[in-house]
Design a protein around this motif. Structure first.
Motif, short mmCIF file in Angstrom:
data_model
loop_
_atom_site.label_atom_id
_atom_site.label_comp_id
_atom_site.label_asym_id
_atom_site.label_seq_id
_atom_site.Cartn_x
_atom_site.Cartn_y
_atom_site.Cartn_z
N ASN A 115 0.82 -1.22 0.00
CA ASN A 115 0.00 0.00 0.00
C ASN A 115 0.85 1.25 0.00
OD1 ASN A 115 -2.25 -1.47 -0.09
ND2 ASN A 115 -2.94 -1.06 2.01
N HIS A 116 1.94 1.17 0.69
CA HIS A 116 2.83 2.33 0.71
C HIS A 116 3.35 2.64 -0.69
CE1 HIS A 116 3.71 1.17 5.13
NE2 HIS A 116 2.71 2.02 5.07
N PHE A 117 3.72 1.57 -1.32
CA PHE A 117 4.20 1.75 -2.70
C PHE A 117 3.10 2.36 -3.56
CE2 PHE A 117 8.37 -0.12 -3.10
CZ PHE A 117 8.49 -0.91 -1.97
N LYS A 118 1.92 1.84 -3.34
CA LYS A 118 0.79 2.32 -4.12
C LYS A 118 0.61 3.82 -3.92
CE LYS A 118 -3.51 0.78 -3.45
NZ LYS A 118 -4.63 -0.17 -3.24
N LEU A 119 0.69 4.21 -2.68
CA LEU A 119 0.57 5.61 -2.34
C LEU A 119 1.63 6.44 -3.04
CD1 LEU A 119 -0.16 6.58 1.34
CD2 LEU A 119 -1.15 7.44 -0.77
N LEU A 120 2.83 5.95 -2.93
CA LEU A 120 3.94 6.68 -3.55
C LEU A 120 3.67 6.89 -5.01
CD1 LEU A 120 6.79 7.88 -3.55
CD2 LEU A 120 7.66 5.57 -3.96
N HIS A 121 3.22 5.84 -5.61
CA HIS A 121 2.93 5.93 -7.04
C HIS A 121 1.88 6.97 -7.31
CE1 HIS A 121 2.42 4.26 -11.15
NE2 HIS A 121 1.20 4.70 -10.97
N LYS A 122 0.85 6.93 -6.51
CA LYS A 122 -0.24 7.89 -6.70
C LYS A 122 0.26 9.31 -6.55
CE LYS A 122 -3.36 8.12 -3.65
NZ LYS A 122 -4.55 8.37 -2.84
N ARG A 123 1.06 9.48 -5.51
CA ARG A 123 1.55 10.82 -5.24
C ARG A 123 2.41 11.32 -6.39
NH1 ARG A 123 2.37 12.00 0.42
NH2 ARG A 123 0.40 11.52 1.47
N LEU A 124 3.24 10.41 -6.86
CA LEU A 124 4.14 10.82 -7.93
C LEU A 124 3.35 11.19 -9.19
CD1 LEU A 124 7.04 8.23 -7.62
CD2 LEU A 124 7.12 10.65 -7.10
N SER A 125 2.37 10.35 -9.48
CA SER A 125 1.59 10.65 -10.69
C SER A 125 0.89 11.99 -10.54
CB SER A 125 0.54 9.57 -10.93
OG SER A 125 1.08 8.31 -10.71
N ALA A 126 0.38 12.23 -9.33
CA ALA A 126 -0.32 13.49 -9.12
C ALA A 126 0.62 14.67 -9.22
CB ALA A 126 -1.01 13.46 -7.76
N ALA A 127 1.80 14.50 -8.68
CA ALA A 127 2.73 15.62 -8.65
C ALA A 127 3.28 15.93 -10.03
CB ALA A 127 3.88 15.30 -7.69
N HIS A 128 3.35 14.92 -10.86
CA HIS A 128 3.93 15.14 -12.19
C HIS A 128 2.97 14.62 -13.25
CE1 HIS A 128 7.89 15.94 -10.35
NE2 HIS A 128 7.53 15.01 -9.48
N PRO A 129 1.98 15.43 -13.53
CA PRO A 129 0.96 14.92 -14.44
C PRO A 129 1.45 14.69 -15.86
CG PRO A 129 0.60 17.24 -13.97
CD PRO A 129 1.70 16.78 -13.06
N LEU A 130 2.53 15.31 -16.19
CA LEU A 130 3.00 15.12 -17.56
C LEU A 130 3.87 13.89 -17.73
CD1 LEU A 130 3.89 18.81 -18.38
CD2 LEU A 130 1.84 17.55 -18.99
N LEU A 131 4.30 13.37 -16.60
CA LEU A 131 5.19 12.22 -16.69
C LEU A 131 4.43 10.96 -16.35
CD1 LEU A 131 8.26 13.64 -14.76
CD2 LEU A 131 7.94 13.51 -17.22
N ALA A 132 4.86 9.89 -16.93
CA ALA A 132 4.30 8.59 -16.57
C ALA A 132 5.17 8.01 -15.48
CB ALA A 132 4.28 7.67 -17.78
N ALA A 133 4.55 7.81 -14.32
CA ALA A 133 5.32 7.19 -13.25
C ALA A 133 5.52 5.71 -13.57
CB ALA A 133 4.58 7.34 -11.93
N PRO A 134 6.61 5.17 -13.12
CA PRO A 134 6.81 3.74 -13.36
C PRO A 134 5.66 2.95 -12.76
CG PRO A 134 8.78 4.75 -12.41
CD PRO A 134 7.73 5.79 -12.39
N PRO A 135 5.22 1.94 -13.42
CA PRO A 135 4.06 1.21 -12.93
C PRO A 135 4.43 0.25 -11.81
CG PRO A 135 4.83 0.27 -14.97
CD PRO A 135 5.71 1.44 -14.69
#
Lengths: 419, 558
Positions: free
Chosen positions: B83-103
């Motif tokens: 879940n932590h990882f999931k959160l991190l991913h979410k946060r990253l995607s939100a913070a950088h909408p133009l970039l694709a965060a690693p899945p």
């Protein structure tokens, strides 16, 4: 044992063969003639039903020995089909019970690992080779090769079927089967024959297992190698869309394809080796057959002995005057005349019985002698042949492993050279 | 999220993880493989050592995250759960909408819920999480993200305060699309605008995605087939062992040898664990490619809006430029990295296969050695196929002058009776010569066909044709009595001698065979001598008695 020149007369009993060495020094047909099966052909019985199609094989005879009179013409060819081979084989089995008759190639596809039936061209080719092998084995066996029917088989164009059925072998075969269906329980089984029989069973089992596992392996290996073709395809398609990696991927793709292709020849070669092993599988059966024949003779001897013993006791009873119906019922003694008559009659029968026993004994001894020589020779041949086949098998594996290793090394190299 | 009140350690550590201490509770204190920064990066991360944690509410798996960074001080390790990882991913995607965060690796499917703690599943997930974090760390932009730093540096107990999970619908939506890379973002209402630069990139990414997925499934299939082939080889080994056990003496060498080879082949293929990395990483990369494609579509949407729309053109234009720029730099960074990843995966696969085949080859070579050992007697009797096949290119031809082949057999037998057989070179030489003369006498017309050719394909083609035309029957038939009688006369003389010969002389018959080879017209297959890159032919001219399989053994596989 010096070699003997072939007489004009067709059948000739071979000279006494005492040992396995004698065996090998005998004259055989093969020393004078070359036999080969050169091709096969599909024939049909007029109808176009698939079932009525059959394959014939062309037997080619070349006389290499100029003075050989036995074979009629210098070069002759004849077409024969598998059932005719079966006929000559069965005939030989019945006519020469003390010989281990060379086996025919399989009638149906055994240990199949991919869908194939007897009409498959590859199968036909293997069968052709197997039939040729059969002919060569028979022609090189000193006891079998000069048989009338066999010579006819090789030459007689027309009416061979009638000839062979006329020889009445079918009847003999049926009789034999009837007698064999009764399981033979001997009072005093010959230990040597027993051990040979057990050995035959064991060999059959071992070969069967080997053939089975081999077929499983080649099946899995085949599909595994064909999987590599998918890799090849994937890589070539991939190389199209890549700029830098393209080259490496494409080269690697080629090697994958080569792996997929290489299995075909390996499978073919292995199939031929499997055929060799199958031959010995059937040979093991023939060996057991020989032992059963021996047991039959022994049983005949024991029966004869039993008959004699029964007669003797009967005679002693007759001599004591106890054989008549009255005496059996009431315990009275027979009148003298009856007693004498019956005693004399029984004496005559006893003599006949003793003769029978002697005959059976000599038959058995004769058979045993010949059979033992046969077996010894067979063992030697078998050891050599099996060893060769197995070594070839191993060698083939080495070869295949090498090829695979090479290909993968190349693949690795291609991948490493990618940017 | 409760802190760990008790931890039960499952056998979650697969051998594939670098640090294989496996099952001790003191996992956390074990350092494992030291973390080293790669060239050009100031950070290195690793996810490993999965551990099952029991808390009052639930049971879950945590993964140890280690980080070494030049930018911030980091604790030696922390534990994070999915879940932590999931959160991190979410946060990253939100913070950088133009970039694709690693899945991230996918959540469990319903079926997998039952299998949540299976070691294989957990191992794959660990690998995937490692790949995820690694990509984040090495990403030029994401690595500096605050969320990332928090994730890596915060101690376990305090994590909850900082990393609250938000469950708004919007976030979930963004999360799911990033995780599953499902379908299209809604197409813009305006006309579709095809920008060649990004279209081609999108196409490339799409094909790449397909290729990666195909590669993953192929690799799994390959692995499974290999395992099942291995078990079949085991079957053959058992059959051959039983066969060899029921025979004695030389006869058992054949099946015994086959057993050996089959056993080695089986062992080579019996890798207990499926290769992890491809299973974990390839799907991720495929998803990653898809994520990028989504971003491209987003950009296209903006572009379409720009082209079609009339309001606030400047702002849209800016956004367009930003998006394009972000994509360009992202792709420029991503593609080489991905290619490197793919390359290393493929190399791994190739390496494994090479090892399998190497082992197999070695096994079969050993078995060939065993099977042909001490089979000299047969050589004397007939020139069997075996002898032919055992030919290495006759290095010793230079050593064997023609005159030596003239020696008398009787001399040989006398010699044998008096000598000890322990492999004196001279003695063996003489043996060779005797055998050669022996065999030469018997050679005419016997070896008609080439049986097996282990050389390159051109030769094998021809030989296979020979094989076909002459039929296997000839090869297996009981050779003409003529030959046999000759053999037997020779054999009877040397019979006595044969009994004395032992395995010490195995090399001899190979020498024999070698010279045989050259005296024969036919091209006899040089089975044991493949033209391998290492050029092993040059070796051994100095060796008189050469190990039959030395050609193999010296294959240099560099």
């Amino acid at each position: 044992m010096s070699e003997q020149h072939s007489p004009v007369k067709a059948s000739r009993s071979p000279s006494v063969i005492e040992t396995a060495e004698d065996f090998e020094n005998q004259d055989t047909l093969l020393k004078h003639v070359d036999i080969s099966i050169v091709e096969s052909e599909k024939r049909a019985n007029g109808t176009l039903h698939v079932r009525d199609h059959y394959t014939v094989y062309l037997i080619d005879l070349k006389v290499t020995d100029v003075d050989y009179k036995l074979v009629q013409s210098k070069i002759s060819t004849i077409w024969r089909r598998y059932t005719e081979f079966e006929q000559i084989h069965d005939y030989l089995q019945v006519t020469y019970p003390h010989v281990i008759i060379p086996p025919l190639p399989e009638k149906r596809v055994l240990y199949a690992w991919r869908k194939s039936d007897t009409t498959d061209p590859e199968f036909v080719e293997r069968r052709r080779a197997g039939l040729e092998n059969f002919l060569l084995r028979v022609a090189s066996h000193p006891r079998l090769c000069f048989d009338d029917q066999f010579i006819n088989f090789l030459q007689q164009e027309h009416g061979w079927r009638e000839t062979i059925t006329d020889s009445g072998y079918i009847l003999q075969a049926e009789n034999k089967l009837k007698s064999l269906s009764v399981s033979i329980r001997l009072r005093k089984p010959d230990p040597e024959i027993e051990s040979v029989k057990n050995y035959g069973k064991q060999l059959e089992t071992n070969l069967g297992n080997f053939l089975y596992t081999r077929s499983k392996i080649i099946e899995k290996n085949y599909s595994l190698c064909k999987l590599h073709a998918n890799y090849g395809k994937l890589f070539s398609e991939w190389s199209v869309i890549e700029k830098d990696m393209g080259d490496g991927l494409q080269k690697a793709g080629h090697y994958f394809d080569s792996i997929a292709d290489s299995i075909d020849s390996v499978a073919e070669d292995e199939e031929q080796l499997a055929d060799q092993l199958k031959e010995y599988l059937f040979y093991a059966g023939a060996l057991q057959q020989l032992c059963t024949n021996h047991e039959t003779l022994q049983r005949a001897l024991e029966n004869a002995q039993d008959t004699l013993n029964n007669r003797i006791s009967e005679r002693s009873r007759a001599a004591a005057g106890k054989s008549g119906l009255m005496s059996r019922l009431f315990g009275t003694t027979d009148p003298d005349i009856v007693r004498d008559q019956s005693t004399r009659a029984l004496d005559a029968k006893i003599l006949a019985d003793k003769d029978n026993i002697e005959k059976a004994k000599t038959d058995l001894e004769d058979f045993t002698k010949k059979a033992l020589v046969e077996i010894e020779h067979f063992q030697k041949q078998k050891d050599k042949d099996l060893h060769e086949s197995l070594v070839s098998f191993i060698t083939l594996q080495v070869k295949a492993a090498k090829k695979n290793l090479q290909a993968w090394i190349q693949i690795k190299e291609c991948l490493q050279n990618m940017p | 999220m409760a802190s760990e009140s008790s931890s039960a350690v499952l056998e979650l550590n697969d051998a594939d993880n670098e640090d294989t201490e496996a099952t001790t509770v003191t996992d956390d204190t074990h350092e494992g493989v030291p973390l080293m920064m790669e060239h050009g990066y100031d950070i290195a991360v690793k996810v490993d050592a999965p551990m099952k944690q029991l808390s009052t509410l639930e049971t879950y798996v945590t993964y140890r995250v280690r980080c070494v960074c030049a930018r911030w001080p980091t604790p030696p390790h922390v534990r994070r759960r999915y879940n932590h990882f999931k959160l991190l991913h979410k946060r990253l995607s939100a913070a950088h909408p133009l970039l694709a965060a690693p899945p991230l690796p996918p959540l469990h499917s319903a079926r997998q819920q039952l299998d949540r703690y299976s070691p294989a599943f957990v191992a794959v997930r660990t690998c995937a999480l490692n790949a995820f974090l690694d990509r984040v760390a090495k990403h030029p932009i994401l690595t500096h993200s605050e969320d990332f730093r928090i994730f890596v540096t915060t101690a376990d107990e305090e994590l909850d305060k900082v990393f609250k999970s938000e469950n708004s619908a919007l976030n979930l939506w963004g999360l799911s699309s990033a995780l599953y890379s499902s379908g299209e973002t809604k197409a813009a209402n305006g006309p579709r605008v095809k920008d060649p630069e990004f279209t081609s990139a999108s196409d490339y990414l799409q094909s790449l995605q397909h290729k990666l997925t195909a590669l993953c499934s192929l690799t799994t299939k390959l692995h499974n087939s290999t395992i099942s082939l291995g078990s079949e080889f085991m079957g053959m080994k058992r059959a051959c062992d039983a066969w060899a056990a029921s025979t004695r003496g030389r006869v058992s060498l054949g099946p015994g040898g086959a057993a050996l080879g089959a056993g080695a082949a089986a062992r080579a293929r019996s890798a207990p664990r499926a290769p992890l990395a491809p299973r974990a990483v390839l799907p991720l990369l495929a998803h990653y490619a898809a994520a990028h494609r989504d971003k491209i579509k987003q950009r296209d949407a903006i572009h379409a809006a720009y082209v079609s729309g009339t309001n606030a053109t400047d702002d849209v234009h800016n956004r367009l430029e930003q998006a394009s720029e972000a994509l360009r730099s992202e792709l420029a960074d991503w593609i080489p990295k991905t290619q490197a990843d793919i390359k290393s995966l493929l190399l791994d696969l190739a390496e494994r296969q090479v090892n399998i085949h190497k082992q197999t080859l070695h096994g079969w070579e050993q078995s060939l050695k065993l099977a042909t050992e001490a089979n000299i007697e047969d050589i004397f009797k007939t020139v069997s196929k075996t002898a032919v096949q055992n030919l290495s290119p006759s290095r010793c031809r230079s050593e064997m002058s023609p005159t030596e082949t003239e020696r008398d057999l009787d001399e040989f037998s006398d010699y044998n009776d008096t000598e000890e057989f322990d492999g004196h070179d001279d003695f063996q030489r003489e043996n060779i010569d005797k055998v050669v003369s022996n065999v030469n006498k018997n050679n005419e017309g016997v070896l008609k066909d080439v049986v097996y050719n282990l050389n390159d394909d051109s030769k094998s083609e021809r030989d296979r044709d020979d094989l076909k035309s002459t039929s296997i029957a000839k090869e297996t038939k009981f050779e003409t009595n003529d030959d046999n009688s000759k053999f037997n006369s020779v054999a009877s003389k040397s019979d006595l001698n044969n009994d004395n010969l032992n395995a010490n002389i195995k090399d001899n018959h190979l020498e024999v065979s070698r010279s045989n080879n050259k005296t024969e017209e036919d091209v006899l297959s040089e089975i044991l001598e493949e033209k391998l890159p290492s050029g092993s032919e040059n070796k051994g001219t100095s060796d008189k008695i050469i190990d039959p399989l030395s050609d193999f053994a010296e294959v240099d596989l560099s």
